[in-house]
Design an enzyme around this catalytic site. Structure first.
Site, PDB file in Angstrom:
ATOM      1  N   CYS A 101       0.863  -1.187   0.000  1.00 20.39           N
ATOM      2  CA  CYS A 101       0.000   0.000   0.000  1.00 20.39           C
ATOM      3  C   CYS A 101       0.893   1.228   0.000  1.00 20.39           C
ATOM      4  CB  CYS A 101      -0.894  -0.007   1.243  1.00 20.39           C
ATOM      5  SG  CYS A 101      -1.701   1.569   1.559  1.00 20.39           S
ATOM      6  N   TYR A 296      -9.166   0.403  -4.955  1.00 24.01           N
ATOM      7  CA  TYR A 296      -8.544  -0.869  -4.580  1.00 24.01           C
ATOM      8  C   TYR A 296      -8.047  -1.683  -5.773  1.00 24.01           C
ATOM      9  CZ  TYR A 296      -8.663  -0.597   0.419  1.00 24.01           C
ATOM     10  OH  TYR A 296      -8.372  -0.256   1.707  1.00 24.01           O
TER      11      TYR A 296
HETATM   12 FE1  SF4 Z   1      -3.275   1.816  -0.061  1.00 23.85          FE
HETATM   13 FE2  SF4 Z   1      -5.868   2.326  -0.251  1.00 23.85          FE
HETATM   14 FE3  SF4 Z   1      -4.152   3.314  -2.094  1.00 23.85          FE
HETATM   15 FE4  SF4 Z   1      -4.651   0.750  -2.086  1.00 23.85          FE
HETATM   16  S1  SF4 Z   1      -6.162   2.360  -2.450  1.00 23.85           S
HETATM   17  S2  SF4 Z   1      -2.621   1.693  -2.165  1.00 23.85           S
HETATM   18  S3  SF4 Z   1      -4.928   0.302   0.073  1.00 23.85           S
HETATM   19  S4  SF4 Z   1      -4.242   3.847   0.068  1.00 23.85           S
HETATM   20 FE    FE Z   2      -7.246   1.878   2.594  1.00 28.46          FE
END
Ligand code: SF4
Ligand code: FE
Length: 481
Positions: A101, A296
Site C-alpha cells: 500500500c 482498490y
Molecule cells: Fe493503499 Fe488504499 Fe491506495 Fe490501495 S487504495 S494503495 S490500500 S491507500
Molecule cells: Fe485503505
C-alpha cells in the site's frame, strides 16, 4: 512545515524530517520516523509517488486548473471521466512497483469527494466551503504535499450512535467553538500513511442525525499540529527487516497505519469544509467510499507481483510446464483481472456532478471492493499452493550463510541445479511477505476491511440493485401485465 515545492522523492523525504511529531511505536517515542528502520519502508513506498512524476509524467501528473501547471495526480480533482480512469492506471502501476500500500490514494479520494459535496452544501446553505476547499487544493498543489484522509472513527459500542456513546470521544467531534475556528477531540483508527503525510483531512465516518451536529466536522490540519498523537500499528513480521534484508521478503516497501488521537486540536475557520451540516454526511461517506473502493485496483498491481512470484517459484522448482501449474497461474490472472475490470468499469462510467467534477459509478465501485475482499485470499491460497511447504519451514538466511551448516542448507534447499538456492529462498520470502508477513496486512486484511468491511459494500449494492427495474424486465418478457 517545508515551504518550498517538493520536486522529488528526496525532497519529499527531507520534508518529513524535523517535524517533532508525537509518534509512538512499540511503547517508544520515535525521535525521527524517517530514520526508523521499521517505518522507513512505508516512507519509501510513498516516495515512489513522487518519483513517478518524472519517470511517468503522463500517468502520475495532471494539468491543474488552479496552478496552470502539471501537478501530482494524487492532488488532482477529476474534471473528466478519463481523469478517474487514469487514477486507477496509476494505482495499478504503483502496486506493481511497491508490492504494498503506497498510501496516497486516501487523500486523493477525500479531495475528489469533498469537491462535489462542498459545492452542494454551499448551494443549499450559502456556506463558503467549496471556495475554501479550492483555495486549500491550490495551496497543496503548489507545495506538492501528501494529504491523509481521516475518516474511520474508533466507534466504541457499535450498538450505539455517536451521540449515545458513554464516552463522546468514540467519534471525532467538536470540543470547543471559538470565533476563529473549532477544537476537535477523538481518534481516527487504521490511518493509512498518516505519519508520512503533510496534512490530514478529518471527515465523519457515518450518516449523522440532526442532534449530532458536533460530529459533522470536516477540516484540514497539518500533521504536526498541536494536540495530535500517533500510535503506529504493528504489522505481522514487521521486525524481520531488522534481522536482514532478505528475511523481510520485501525490505524496501511497506504500508503504514496508525491510530491518530486528537486532544483538542485546532482547525481554523478557513480550513473548515463542513460544520454541522449533518444532512450531507451520508453523501460524503458514500462518495468518498465509492472513490476509495474502486481505488482498490491497487491490489491488482500487488497481485501482478504475487503471480510473478508464484510463477518464478514454479520455474525454480522445474514444474513450470506442468499443466495444472499453468492452470493455477491462469486462475490467478483471471481473478486478479476481475479486480481491475470492475474498478476500471466504475471509473469509465463516471458521471458529472453539479460541481463540474466527475464521480465514479457507485454500484460498480462497491462490486470492485467486494471482489477485492475475496479474490486476494484465493490468490494467496494459490500462491502458497505453488510455493510449496518450504514457504513456512525454510531456515533463515543466517543458517544459509553459516560456516558449518550453510553449505548443507544450500545443497538440500536447491531445486533446479541451475538456479542458486538463494534465488529460491528470496522468492519464497516474497510470497511469505505478501501472504503471511508485512505486506499481507495490505494485500489481505486491508483488502477485507479497508474502505469499509464486506458488509458495508453489500449494503450499498443492495441500495443500488434496483430490483424494481429488474422485475419489470422479467414481467415484460414473461407476458405479466
Ligand atoms: Fe493503499 Fe488504499 Fe491506495 Fe490501495 S487504495 S494503495 S490500500 S491507500
Ligand atoms: Fe485503505
Amino acid at each position: 512545515m517545508q515551504k518550498a515545492r517538493i520536486k522529488s522523492s528526496e525532497d519529499y523525504i527531507q520534508s518529513l524530517r524535523g517535524r517533532n511529531l508525537k509518534v509512538y511505536l512499540m511503547g517508544q517515542l520515535v525521535e525521527e520516523p524517517v530514520d526508523h528502520p521499521m517505518m522507513r519502508p512505508s516512507i519509501n513506498a510513498m516516495a515512489l509517488t513522487y518519483e513517478l512524476e518524472t519517470e511517468k509524467p503522463e500517468l502520475a501528473t495532471a494539468l491543474s486548473p488552479y496552478t496552470g501547471e502539471p501537478v501530482n495526480r494524487f492532488l488532482h480533482v477529476a474534471m473528466q471521466a478519463e481523469d478517474v480512469v487514469q487514477q486507477n492506471q496509476l494505482q495499478r502501476c504503483l502496486g506493481q512497483l511497491t508490492g504494498t500500500c503506497f498510501q496516497r490514494c486516501v487523500g486523493m479520494d477525500a479531495l475528489n469527494s469533498l469537491y462535489s459535496v462542498t459545492y452542494e452544501i454551499d448551494q443549499k446553505y450559502g456556506t463558503p466551503y467549496h471556495t475554501r476547499l479550492k483555495g486549500f487544493i491550490r495551496e497543496i498543489q503548489l507545495h506538492n504535499y501528501v494529504i491523509g484522509g481521516a475518516m474511520t472513527d474508533v466507534k466504541g459500542d457499535r450498538s450505539q450512535p455517536p451521540s449515545a456513546q458513554a464516552d463522546p470521544d468514540m467519534y471525532l467531534h467538536i470540543s470547543k467553538r471559538t470565533p476563529d475556528g473549532v477544537y476537535i477531540r477523538g481518534a481516527k483508527a487504521h490511518q493509512t500513511g498518516a505519519i508520512n503525510s503533510h496534512w490530514l483531512v478529518v471527515m465523519p465516518t457515518l450518516r449523522l442525525q440532526p442532534n449530532e451536529a458536533d460530529f459533522a466536522i470536516v477540516g484540514a490540519l497539518p500533521v504536526d499540529a498541536a494536540g495530535i498523537t500517533y500510535v503506529v500499528g504493528r504489522q505481522s513480521c514487521d521486525t524481520r527487516g531488522l534481522e536482514s534484508e532478505m528475511e523481510a521478503g520485501n525490505a524496501r516497501f511497506s504500508g503504514q497505519e496508525a491510530l491518530v488521537i486528537f486532544e483538542d486540536a485546532f482547525i481554523p475557520n478557513e480550513l473548515i469544509f463542513m460544520n454541522g451540516e449533518t444532512d450531507f454526511t451520508a453523501m460524503l461517506v458514500e462518495r468518498f467510499t465509492a472513490f476509495h473502493r474502486r481505488s482498490y485496483v491497487c491490489k491488482a498491481g500487488v497481485g501482478d507481483v504475487l503471480i510473478g512470484a508464484a510463477a518464478l517459484a514454479a520455474e525454480y522448482h522445474g514444474v513450470e510446464n506442468s499443466s495444472h501449474i499453468r492452470d493455477k497461474l491462469v486462475e490467478m490472472t483471471y481473478l486478479n483481472e476481475t479486480i481491475y475490470a470492475t474498478g476500471m468499469a466504475s471509473s469509465y462510467q463516471s458521471h458529472l456532478t453539479a460541481s463540474g467534477a466527475y464521480l465514479c459509478d457507485q454500484l460498480l465501485a462497491n462490486v470492485c471492493k467486494q471482489q477485492v475482499t475475496r479474490v486476494t485470499y484465493e490468490m494467496a491460497r494459490l500462491a502458497q499452493d505453488l510455493a510449496g511447504g518450504l514457504l513456512v519451514t525454510m531456515p533463515s538466511q543466517a543458517d544459509h550463510q553459516q560456516q558449518q551448516i550453510g553449505p548443507l542448507v544450500d545443497k538440500y534447499l536447491r531445486a533446479r541445479q541451475d538456479v542458486p538456492t538463494e534465488n529460491r529462498m528470496r522468492i519464497l520470502r516474497l510470497i511469505e511477505n505478501l501472504t503471511l508477513g508485512r505486506n499481507a496486512v495490505g494485500y489481505l486484511t486491508e483488502s477485507l476491511h479497508g474502505a469499509g468491511s464486506p458488509q458495508a459494500q453489500r449494503i450499498q449494492i443492495q441500495r443500488q440493485m434496483d430490483l424494481g427495474a429488474k422485475k419489470s424486465l422479467a414481467k415484460n418478457l414473461s407476458g405479466i401485465r
